[in-house]
Design a protein around this motif. Structure first.
Motif, PDB file in Angstrom:
ATOM      1  N   UNK A  69       0.842  -1.183   0.000  1.00 41.37           N
ATOM      2  CA  UNK A  69       0.000   0.000   0.000  1.00 41.37           C
ATOM      3  C   UNK A  69       0.886   1.244   0.000  1.00 41.37           C
ATOM      4  N   UNK A  70       0.567   2.178  -0.886  1.00 44.40           N
ATOM      5  CA  UNK A  70       1.251   3.460  -0.939  1.00 44.40           C
ATOM      6  C   UNK A  70       0.208   4.565  -0.931  1.00 44.40           C
ATOM      7  N   UNK A  71       0.667   5.808  -0.877  1.00 41.42           N
ATOM      8  CA  UNK A  71      -0.268   6.933  -0.849  1.00 41.42           C
ATOM      9  C   UNK A  71      -1.184   6.959  -2.058  1.00 41.42           C
ATOM     10  N   UNK A  72      -0.650   6.601  -3.199  1.00 41.76           N
ATOM     11  CA  UNK A  72      -1.447   6.682  -4.426  1.00 41.76           C
ATOM     12  C   UNK A  72      -2.147   5.379  -4.793  1.00 41.76           C
ATOM     13  N   UNK A  73      -2.094   4.359  -3.953  1.00 40.65           N
ATOM     14  CA  UNK A  73      -2.816   3.131  -4.246  1.00 40.65           C
ATOM     15  C   UNK A  73      -2.130   1.890  -3.728  1.00 40.65           C
ATOM     16  N   UNK A  74      -2.622   0.753  -4.194  1.00 38.26           N
ATOM     17  CA  UNK A  74      -2.126  -0.550  -3.768  1.00 38.26           C
ATOM     18  C   UNK A  74      -1.506  -1.239  -4.976  1.00 38.26           C
ATOM     19  N   UNK A  83       9.854  -6.833 -14.045  1.00 41.75           N
ATOM     20  CA  UNK A  83       8.386  -6.826 -14.036  1.00 41.75           C
ATOM     21  C   UNK A  83       7.940  -5.647 -13.186  1.00 41.75           C
ATOM     22  N   UNK A  84       7.134  -4.745 -13.760  1.00 45.22           N
ATOM     23  CA  UNK A  84       6.698  -3.583 -12.980  1.00 45.22           C
ATOM     24  C   UNK A  84       5.695  -3.990 -11.893  1.00 45.22           C
ATOM     25  N   UNK A  85       5.546  -3.135 -10.905  1.00 42.69           N
ATOM     26  CA  UNK A  85       4.508  -3.352  -9.902  1.00 42.69           C
ATOM     27  C   UNK A  85       3.161  -3.150 -10.579  1.00 42.69           C
ATOM     28  N   UNK A  86       2.214  -4.021 -10.294  1.00 42.39           N
ATOM     29  CA  UNK A  86       0.898  -3.994 -10.931  1.00 42.39           C
ATOM     30  C   UNK A  86      -0.085  -3.311  -9.987  1.00 42.39           C
ATOM     31  N   UNK A  87      -0.803  -2.284 -10.464  1.00 43.59           N
ATOM     32  CA  UNK A  87      -1.751  -1.592  -9.587  1.00 43.59           C
ATOM     33  C   UNK A  87      -3.037  -2.385  -9.385  1.00 43.59           C
ATOM     34  N   UNK A 120      -4.462  -3.359   5.047  1.00 44.69           N
ATOM     35  CA  UNK A 120      -4.997  -2.415   4.071  1.00 44.69           C
ATOM     36  C   UNK A 120      -6.513  -2.533   3.953  1.00 44.69           C
ATOM     37  N   UNK A 121      -7.140  -3.065   4.985  1.00 47.11           N
ATOM     38  CA  UNK A 121      -8.568  -3.342   4.899  1.00 47.11           C
ATOM     39  C   UNK A 121      -9.431  -2.101   4.738  1.00 47.11           C
ATOM     40  N   UNK A 122      -8.939  -0.928   5.084  1.00 48.90           N
ATOM     41  CA  UNK A 122      -9.764   0.264   4.946  1.00 48.90           C
ATOM     42  C   UNK A 122     -10.180   0.489   3.504  1.00 48.90           C
ATOM     43  N   UNK A 123      -9.365   0.091   2.572  1.00 55.21           N
ATOM     44  CA  UNK A 123      -9.737   0.206   1.169  1.00 55.21           C
ATOM     45  C   UNK A 123     -10.512  -1.015   0.711  1.00 55.21           C
ATOM     46  N   UNK A 124     -10.046  -2.218   1.090  1.00 55.68           N
ATOM     47  CA  UNK A 124     -10.619  -3.427   0.549  1.00 55.68           C
ATOM     48  C   UNK A 124     -11.886  -3.920   1.245  1.00 55.68           C
ATOM     49  N   UNK A 125     -11.958  -3.777   2.533  1.00 56.99           N
ATOM     50  CA  UNK A 125     -12.992  -4.499   3.264  1.00 56.99           C
ATOM     51  C   UNK A 125     -14.135  -3.580   3.692  1.00 56.99           C
TER      52      UNK A 125
END
Length: 135
Positions: A69-74, A83-87, A120-125
């Motif tokens: 998790x980063x400021x601009x997303x997961x 291999x780039x990080x996948x958003x 990171x549940x605040x975004x997902x759950x």
């Protein structure tokens, strides 16, 4: 047409009317372009751990090493050089939680992701607050 072992498939990326299939071929990162839509590929891989995480990406979750998790997303890290990080987009985040935990957690294959997702549940759950994770 391409035949790839599921264990070698890393991710699939959309590119206009094509999809780029990224996989390991004898340990070397390889790209194959196929004239098809990501939606069509998603439907054909419906019963697998290759899941849509973004409008432009599908990822083989058997290959995911870190969920960050980063400021601009997961982001998903596959732990393969070049291999780039996948958003993970907000649109697909709740579906991913359902697919990973509710469907796959019964097999305990995904227990390695539990601690990370709980953080990171605040975004997902949002809709899944009653979900309790146990080892």
């Amino acid at each position: 047409r391409l035949s790839v072992k599921r264990t070698n498939l890393l991710y699939i990326e959309s590119a206009d009317n094509y999809v780029c299939i990224w996989y390991l071929n004898k340990g070397v990162l390889t790209k194959f372009m196929l004239r098809n839509s990501l939606k069509s590929i998603e439907e054909s891989l419906d019963e697998t751990n290759v899941l849509r995480c973004h409008r432009s990406y599908m990822v083989n979750f058997d290959q995911v090493k870190v969920i960050r998790r980063e400021k601009d997303g997961i982001y998903l890290e596959l732990g393969v050089e070049k291999v780039p990080d996948i958003p993970i987009s907000k649109t697909y985040s709740e579906t991913l939680v359902y697919d990973i935990f509710v469907v796959n957690y019964r097999d305990k294959v995904w227990s390695q992701y539990c601690v990370t997702f709980v953080r990171i549940r605040t975004i997902f759950v949002r809709k899944h607050t009653g979900l309790l994770l146990h080892e």
